[in-house]
Design a protein around this motif. Sequence first.
Motif, PDB file in Angstrom:
ATOM      1  N   PRO A 165       3.943  -9.045  -4.986  1.00 57.77           N
ATOM      2  CA  PRO A 165       4.825  -9.978  -4.267  1.00 57.77           C
ATOM      3  C   PRO A 165       5.435 -11.041  -5.173  1.00 57.77           C
ATOM      4  O   PRO A 165       4.887 -11.357  -6.233  1.00 57.77           O
ATOM      5  CB  PRO A 165       3.876 -10.637  -3.259  1.00 57.77           C
ATOM      6  N   GLU A 190       4.841 -11.754  -9.059  1.00 57.79           N
ATOM      7  CA  GLU A 190       6.127 -11.619  -9.752  1.00 57.79           C
ATOM      8  C   GLU A 190       6.891 -12.942  -9.640  1.00 57.79           C
ATOM      9  O   GLU A 190       7.810 -13.092  -8.839  1.00 57.79           O
ATOM     10  CB  GLU A 190       6.895 -10.423  -9.189  1.00 57.79           C
ATOM     11  N   TYR A 225      13.795  -8.739 -12.979  1.00 62.36           N
ATOM     12  CA  TYR A 225      12.806  -7.991 -12.184  1.00 62.36           C
ATOM     13  C   TYR A 225      12.643  -6.571 -12.730  1.00 62.36           C
ATOM     14  O   TYR A 225      11.534  -6.088 -12.920  1.00 62.36           O
ATOM     15  CB  TYR A 225      13.260  -7.963 -10.713  1.00 62.36           C
ATOM     16  N   ARG A 276       5.878   0.899  -2.266  1.00 66.34           N
ATOM     17  CA  ARG A 276       6.661  -0.311  -1.990  1.00 66.34           C
ATOM     18  C   ARG A 276       7.730   0.026  -0.959  1.00 66.34           C
ATOM     19  O   ARG A 276       7.945   1.202  -0.624  1.00 66.34           O
ATOM     20  CB  ARG A 276       7.296  -0.860  -3.275  1.00 66.34           C
ATOM     21  N   LEU A 286      13.651  -0.859  -2.223  1.00 68.00           N
ATOM     22  CA  LEU A 286      13.625  -0.797  -3.690  1.00 68.00           C
ATOM     23  C   LEU A 286      13.781   0.627  -4.216  1.00 68.00           C
ATOM     24  O   LEU A 286      13.766   0.850  -5.423  1.00 68.00           O
ATOM     25  CB  LEU A 286      12.326  -1.417  -4.215  1.00 68.00           C
TER      26      LEU A 286
HETATM   27  N1  GLU Z   1       8.327  -8.390  -6.368  1.00 69.93           N
HETATM   28  C1  GLU Z   1       9.065  -7.511  -5.549  1.00 69.93           C
HETATM   29  C2  GLU Z   1       9.260  -8.132  -4.170  1.00 69.93           C
HETATM   30  O1  GLU Z   1       8.512  -9.016  -3.789  1.00 69.93           O
HETATM   31  C3  GLU Z   1       8.409  -6.154  -5.357  1.00 69.93           C
HETATM   32  C4  GLU Z   1       8.359  -5.378  -6.611  1.00 69.93           C
HETATM   33  C5  GLU Z   1       7.922  -3.929  -6.505  1.00 69.93           C
HETATM   34  O2  GLU Z   1       7.064  -3.598  -5.649  1.00 69.93           O
HETATM   35  O3  GLU Z   1       8.379  -3.135  -7.308  1.00 69.93           O
HETATM   36  O4  GLU Z   1      10.171  -7.725  -3.494  1.00 69.93           O
END
Ligand code: GLU
Length: 278
Positions: A9, A42, A193, A211, A215
């Motif tokens: 997250p 993150e 990212y 995820r 994404l």
């Molecule tokens: N940090 C990302 C987010 O919160 C997710 C990253 C991933 O799962 O690749 O949306």
Amino acid sequence: MSITTRFAPSPNGFLHLGHAAAALAAWRRARQAGGRFLLRIEDIDPTRCREEFTDAILEDLAWLGLDWDGEPRVQSRHLPEYRAALDTLAGRGLLYPCFCTRAAIAREIAAAPAAPHGPDGPLYPGTCRALSAAERAARLAAGAPYALRLDMARAAAEAGTLRWHEEAEGWCAAEPARFGDVVLGRKEVPASYHLCVTHDDAAQGVSLVTRGEDLKPATALHRLLQALFGWPAPRYAHHPLLTGPDGRRLAKRDGAASLRGMREAGMRPEAVRALAGG
Ligand code: GLU
């Protein structure tokens, strides 16, 4: 074969039910297989992330009954590693500094007769890719702010044909060129990212990325970076996003019910887990 999953997250708000669903999915997969479940914060973008949200994430996950293996990896503590990765790409001639402001890019795109679009919107027109070495050096020497862009045509040619394994579908063709010259670093956000996520999945030995399906398109870019660096490719399982009563996906910005709010309203963790799909 043992698996390693992760929940990653961004601490730019409180976790909501959608996050709980994503965390549970990754946690369950690891625990069912006797594998590892990792937590990664993150927080690479200091303009959006706050430490209090990091603390809240750890607390909310523990309240839900999730445990993770080892210390969480906090991206902001690993900036030199991302820097080194960018330097590697720069050393291979795959990055260039882009001095364009967002407004200048928007003007140029508006003026183009048929601006090509990628999954994230109109593509960067490549203005700064065409700068002469002298012009580039002069702007850098003058201290002009810049972003580091990937020279996509060169990078894609180096990487060749790419695909990724999507659990429910099998092999998917990865076409990163559709994204154009993406930004991989900036002055105020040291690395993007895309760079950090692929770097860390490799550094942490993640073998299965679970995820949200928002994404999924970005996986093409992640495969490209993995190929350029020679990092192993994890398998992927993108899951549908939870939607609110209005049918739209849950998002922090709409004040989607936070786990914290549910807890304060007296809900039990088991009830929240049931709402989040288990
Ligand atoms: N940090 C990302 C987010 O919160 C997710 C990253 C991933 O799962 O690749 O949306």
